[in-house]
Design a protein around this motif. Structure first.
Motif, mmCIF file in Angstrom:
data_model
loop_
_atom_site.group_PDB
_atom_site.id
_atom_site.type_symbol
_atom_site.label_atom_id
_atom_site.label_comp_id
_atom_site.label_asym_id
_atom_site.label_seq_id
_atom_site.Cartn_x
_atom_site.Cartn_y
_atom_site.Cartn_z
ATOM 1 N N ALA A 88 0.809 -1.227 0.000
ATOM 2 C CA ALA A 88 0.000 0.000 0.000
ATOM 3 C C ALA A 88 0.838 1.271 0.000
ATOM 4 N N HIS A 89 1.956 1.268 0.746
ATOM 5 C CA HIS A 89 2.640 2.553 0.950
ATOM 6 C C HIS A 89 3.395 3.045 -0.279
ATOM 7 N N LYS A 90 3.436 2.224 -1.319
ATOM 8 C CA LYS A 90 4.062 2.685 -2.571
ATOM 9 C C LYS A 90 3.021 3.318 -3.504
ATOM 10 N N ILE A 91 1.757 3.293 -3.089
ATOM 11 C CA ILE A 91 0.700 3.852 -3.959
ATOM 12 C C ILE A 91 -0.204 4.837 -3.205
ATOM 13 N N GLY A 92 0.321 5.471 -2.181
ATOM 14 C CA GLY A 92 -0.494 6.445 -1.451
ATOM 15 C C GLY A 92 -1.332 5.848 -0.337
ATOM 16 N N GLY A 93 -1.063 4.599 0.006
ATOM 17 C CA GLY A 93 -1.742 3.964 1.134
ATOM 18 C C GLY A 93 -0.847 3.990 2.363
ATOM 19 N N PRO A 94 -1.336 3.450 3.474
ATOM 20 C CA PRO A 94 -0.528 3.452 4.698
ATOM 21 C C PRO A 94 0.586 2.406 4.664
ATOM 22 N N LYS A 95 1.554 2.554 5.544
ATOM 23 C CA LYS A 95 2.666 1.609 5.628
ATOM 24 C C LYS A 95 2.237 0.371 6.425
ATOM 25 N N GLY A 96 2.873 -0.756 6.140
ATOM 26 C CA GLY A 96 2.603 -1.961 6.923
ATOM 27 C C GLY A 96 1.394 -2.755 6.465
ATOM 28 N N ILE A 97 0.966 -2.542 5.228
ATOM 29 C CA ILE A 97 -0.130 -3.369 4.704
ATOM 30 C C ILE A 97 0.142 -3.643 3.221
ATOM 31 N N GLY A 98 -0.103 -4.864 2.819
ATOM 32 C CA GLY A 98 0.099 -5.240 1.431
ATOM 33 C C GLY A 98 -0.806 -6.415 1.124
ATOM 34 N N PHE A 99 -0.632 -6.989 -0.054
ATOM 35 C CA PHE A 99 -1.378 -8.218 -0.319
ATOM 36 C C PHE A 99 -0.559 -9.170 -1.151
ATOM 37 N N LEU A 100 -0.907 -10.446 -1.023
ATOM 38 C CA LEU A 100 -0.400 -11.471 -1.932
ATOM 39 C C LEU A 100 -1.608 -12.018 -2.675
ATOM 40 N N TYR A 101 -1.573 -11.939 -3.999
ATOM 41 C CA TYR A 101 -2.580 -12.599 -4.816
ATOM 42 C C TYR A 101 -2.121 -14.043 -4.980
ATOM 43 N N ILE A 102 -3.002 -14.973 -4.673
ATOM 44 C CA ILE A 102 -2.692 -16.388 -4.904
ATOM 45 C C ILE A 102 -3.803 -16.944 -5.787
ATOM 46 N N ARG A 103 -3.466 -17.286 -7.008
ATOM 47 C CA ARG A 103 -4.466 -17.812 -7.935
ATOM 48 C C ARG A 103 -5.090 -19.049 -7.319
ATOM 49 N N SER A 104 -6.410 -19.178 -7.470
ATOM 50 C CA SER A 104 -7.052 -20.307 -6.808
ATOM 51 C C SER A 104 -6.543 -21.599 -7.447
ATOM 52 N N GLY A 105 -6.257 -22.568 -6.607
ATOM 53 C CA GLY A 105 -5.706 -23.835 -7.093
ATOM 54 C C GLY A 105 -4.209 -23.950 -6.919
#
Ligand SMILES: *Cc1c(COP(=O)(O)O)cnc(C)c1O
Length: 400
Positions: free
Chosen positions: A201-218
């Motif tokens: 998030a913090h590289k796109i104008g969001g707060p620090k300490g939060i992100g995501f991992l996309y995991i394709r189903s399967g």
């Protein structure tokens, strides 16, 4: 206070007002635990679900494929370690590039200690991965390929579609660290065949300490943080509700404004690149000229010490970087600049300026004058530069 010019958006960004406004109610009013059944908890749960929906849409995933993490580094660690362990019965070989972020490279080093074998594929002088070399590195026991979407130092964008196709054709998992790309260039799963993708998030104008991992189903991967049932049991821990909500708001704004920001950043970027190339001798643009993040400018100046340049820019109120935020403070030259073939001395004299669409021409003009003045000053103090100029004069005199 002296006016500050912020040109280090690849290190982090200012949190956008939309994100802060969206987050505030979740500290003192709607502070319920998203797992609780009473309505205070349900408010949090609803907000987390809405943010998950927004973020899933932003890359063309389903909400069930988005797992919130405590940032880009955690997402990278999870993807590599947990996918490697879950698939080690098929093989223990992993392929990555030489120019990854340390969140990937140091995780690979950890996996090497745990009995995995890693191949680090070279990049060309623009920082583009050598696809032939990558293909040749694939073995029967290769289980995972991880190549970053765009480089945080030199801004080069990798051929993610091609790498994904190579991996998919051979049944190998493909992860991309898209922390620098997400929210800055289109990152759409329909265009890029990836199995796992990290963002922050913090590289796109969001707060620090939060992100995501996309995991394709399967995808075969194990849980990362063990505990409660949060994130479908794969990443335990009470949800960072304000962080997730802020990330959702920042992602929404980033998507709504993507095309215009890219255009504006490209103009600013190319204006600065042109001026530096025309006005400062003995410099080199690092990274690919066009396959490049819209806001990234990276130059090496011969006979200049990057750290001194940064300190003197800071005295003029300009925030910049000499490589990546993670490596400054150490004297080792950036592994990325060495991988694109720079000599140690040249790599030491490098400057990264990362722009945002809200930077102005006036700021860049001021920065330009500052760089010219400082580079001149540092070169005049350099004995190497003095020798170089004397040799040049001598050579010139001989040809006359
Ligand atoms: C910033 C960054 C990370 C780390 O993200 P955090 O959210 O700061 O942990 C990982 N990879 C790349 C390419 C980055 O630029």
């Amino acid at each position: 206070m002296k006016k500050m010019i912020y040109l280090d958006h690849a290190a982090t960004t200012r949190t956008v007002k939309e994100a802060v406004d969206a987050m505030l109610p979740f500290f003192m009013e709607s502070y319920g635990n998203a797992s609780s059944i009473y309505s205070l908890g349900a408010e949090s749960k609803k907000a987390v679900n809405a943010a998950r929906e927004t973020i899933a849409q932003s890359i063309g995933a389903t909400p069930q494929e988005i797992y919130f993490t405590a940032g880009g580094s955690e997402a990278d660690n999870w993807a590599l370690i947990a996918a490697a362990e879950a698939n080690s019965d098929k093989g223990k070989h992993i392929i990555t590039s030489r120019i990854e972020h340390h969140a990937i490279l140091h995780t690979c080093a950890y996996l090497e200690q745990r009995g995995f074998e890693i191949t680090y594929v070279d990049v060309d002088e623009d920082g583009v991965i050598k696809l032939k070399e990558l293909e040749a590195a694939i073995r029967r026991d290769t289980i995972l390929i991880s190549v970053m979407f765009a480089n945080n130092e030199i801004g080069t964008i990798q051929p993610i579609k091609e790498i994904g196709e190579i991996a998919r054709a051979r049944g190998i998992l493909f992860h991309t660290d898209a922390v620098q790309a997400y929210g800055h260039v289109p990152v759409t799963l329909s265009r890029y065949p990836v199995d796992m993708l990290s963002a922050s998030a913090h590289k796109i104008g969001g707060p620090k300490g939060i992100g995501f991992l996309y995991i394709r189903s399967g995808v075969r991967i194990r849980s990362f943080i063990h505990g409660g049932q949060q994130e479908r049991g794969r990443r335990a821990g009470t949800e960072n509700v304000p962080g997730i909500v802020g990330f959702g708001a920042a992602a929404k704004k980033a998507m709504d404004t993507l095309a215009e920001r890219m255009e504006r950043e490209r103009q600013l970027r190319d204006y600065l690149i042109d001026r530096i190339e025309k006005e400062i001798p003995y410099c080199r643009l690092n990274g690919h000229r066009t396959q490049r993040l819209p806001g990234n400018v990276n130059f090496s100046f011969r006979f200049v010490e990057g750290e001194s340049l940064l300190i003197m820019l800071d005295m003029k109120g300009i925030c910049a970087s000499s490589g990546s935020a993670c490596t400054s403070g150490s004297l080792d030259p950036s592994h990325v600049l060495l991988a694109i073939g720079l000599a140690h001395e040249t790599a030491h004299g490098s400057l990264r300026l990362t722009l945002d669409s809200e930077n102005t021409r006036e700021e860049l003009d001021f920065t330009m004058e500052a760089i010219k003045e400082i580079v001149d000053k540092l070169r005049n103090m350099s004995p190497l530069y003095e020798d170089f100029i004397k040799k040049q004069e001598k050579a010139q005199a001989q040809t006359l």
